[in-house]
Design an enzyme around this catalytic site. Structure first.
Site, mmCIF file in Angstrom:
data_model
loop_
_atom_site.group_PDB
_atom_site.id
_atom_site.type_symbol
_atom_site.label_atom_id
_atom_site.label_comp_id
_atom_site.label_asym_id
_atom_site.label_seq_id
_atom_site.Cartn_x
_atom_site.Cartn_y
_atom_site.Cartn_z
ATOM 1 N N GLU A 1 0.622 -0.995 0.292
ATOM 2 C CA GLU A 1 -0.105 -0.224 0.153
ATOM 3 C C GLU A 1 0.770 1.218 0.041
ATOM 4 O O GLU A 1 0.808 2.113 0.772
ATOM 5 C CB GLU A 1 -0.818 -0.018 1.175
ATOM 6 N N GLU B 1 -4.744 -9.014 0.146
ATOM 7 C CA GLU B 1 -5.716 -8.987 0.575
ATOM 8 C C GLU B 1 -7.379 -8.539 1.250
ATOM 9 O O GLU B 1 -7.962 -7.210 -0.422
ATOM 10 C CB GLU B 1 -5.215 -7.652 2.164
#
Ligand code: BGC
Length: 437
Positions: A164, A344
């Site tokens: 991220e 995820e």
């Protein structure tokens, strides 16, 4: 029954700081997270990760739980400061030993290890020189990545460069030109790491990045709402997708920034490096979507709108599995059907322990099943999706929100550290066993 392809891999994910604990043990160096929520004497004033799930000591038990669930792969991150306490310099053998033991344990259990090189826990020593704003951090990151490839590359064949980068670049107080510079340095570091891996003697596996993506929808059919949604899509999604998959920044966003006199420095050779070193796959973290309405104000002329008819998780994120399907189909069409790994996906809900000692987390079961079904449908539509990692294996330290948010398919009692497989864990076990829904 609807089945997943034979080659599809089911796993679960965690990250080092969120589960390991043992923060001051065996030579581990500090990260900025170690100082948060502590007073000047080091006494906690709120939730801290010092113990977390104590996975550092309980990893063997955790691997057995993964085996019970039938996981085929486990995505975890290495704590940079366990390997290099100050970010660079002398290797800490105790840190190496921990990950070596974990990898051996996983392989023994028949579970494939997959490593995230950096998941949010930057060494404090590097934070103090400006973190990712300072290009020196790129050099230290590459040295650290090379060490991991040297040490574990013969056993680990799936690597994620960063987790991220959008969060790392934009969730802070810096002005936007500096945030764009941080984002650029993360992209340069990523491309360098891909290059390094490809030329490494152990580099015969696959390497990619993990982006947090969420499909952005216009609030109405008004063309202005489309513009708002497109701008937020450009800001969050395409700003990282385009460079990593096409080698360029999205032109509409570059001109939007220029229009507002926002510039960041790109050194000679950076864009060629990014262009020439494409990754093998795209990792996606997907939790929710966005709905955008046009507003006169702000850089992106967008205002997030909530959906009165939807269910929201305890993070206040809308549950919208259809948006995962839409996102995956968009990626297939825009980025040449690149291999996609769902790195995820998961949900936080308020769990309660029943009298029978179990956790009947019906909402999380529904979330898991509906998002797996969206994934399966996207595969049926021709999307090249090869893996799914549930977030998270364990309840853990949810960054700024501490232990108040539980994402685990396994419950952790933070007083006793006892683990209990929740109904969502059992549902996942059945899906993996039957390889379908
Ligand atoms: C991160 C995790 C985090 C999760 C839930 C992702 O942003 O990779 O570290 O716990 O989502 O917020």
């Amino acid at each position: 029954m609807k089945f997943f392809p034979k080659s599809f891999i089911f796993g679960a994910a965690t990250s080092a700081y969120q589960i390991e604990g043992a923060a001051a043990l065996d030579g581990r160096g500090q990260t900025a997270w170690d100082l948060r929520n502590k007073d000047e004497f080091g006494k906690p004033t709120g939730d801290v990760g010092d113990v977390a799930c104590d996975h550092y000591h309980l990893y063997k038990e955790d691997v057995q739980l993964m085996k019970t669930l039938g996981l085929q792969s486990y995505r975890f991150s290495v704590s940079w400061t366990r390997i290099y306490p100050n970010g660079y310099g002398k290797i800490n053998p105790k840190g190496v030993e921990f990950y070596q033991n974990l990898i051996n344990e996983l392989l023994l259990a028949g579970i494939e290890p997959a490593i995230t090189i950096w998941h949010g826990d930057l060494p404090l020593a590097l934070d103090q020189i400006g973190g990712w704003q300072n290009r020196e951090t790129i050099t230290h990151y590459l040295n650290y990545a090379k060490t991991l490839f040297d040490l574990f590359g013969h056993q680990v064949k799936l690597w994620f460069t960063h987790n991220e980068p959008w969060c790392a670049a934009f969730l802070n107080e810096y002005p936007i030109n500096q945030q764009l510079e941080i984002a650029h340095h993360l992209l340069v570091a990523h491309a360098q790491a891909v290059k390094l891996y490809k030329n490494h003697p152990n580099g015969n596996g696959k390497i990619g990045i993990v982006l947090n993506l969420g499909k952005q929808y216009p609030n109405t059919f008004d063309v202005k709402d489309y513009l708002a949604a497109r701008n937020i899509d450009g800001f969050i999604n395409r700003w990282f997708l385009d460079p990593t998959l096409k080698g360029v920044y999205p032109a509409d966003m570059v001109s939007l920034y220029q229009k507002h006199d926002i510039f960041f420095s790109v050194e000679a050779g950076d864009m060629e490096l990014i262009q020439e070193n494409k990754m093998d796959f795209l990792g996606i973290n997907m939790y929710s979507r966005g709905i955008q309405a046009y507003t006169e104000e702000g850089l992106f002329n967008a205002r997030g709108v909530s959906n009165p008819n939807a269910q929201y998780t305890s993070m206040d994120w809308e549950v919208c599995p259809r948006s995962l399907y839409d996102l995956l189909v968009d990626i297939k069409e825009t980025y040449n059907n690149v291999e996609v790994i769902i790195a995820e996906n998961g949900s936080a809900f308020e769990d309660t322990v029943s009298e029978d000692g179990l956790v009947h987390d019906i909402n999380r079961v529904d979330y898991l099943k509906s998002h797996l079904e969206a994934t399966r449908q996207a595969i049926e539509e021709g999307c090249n999706i090869t893996r799914y990692y549930a977030w998270s294996l364990l309840d853990n330290f949810e960054w700024g929100l501490g232990y108040s948010k539980r994402f685990g398919i396994i419950r952790v009692d933070y007083d006793t550290l006892k683990r209990t497989i929740k109904d969502s864990g059992l549902a996942y076990q059945k899906i993996i066993q039957e390889r379908g829904l």
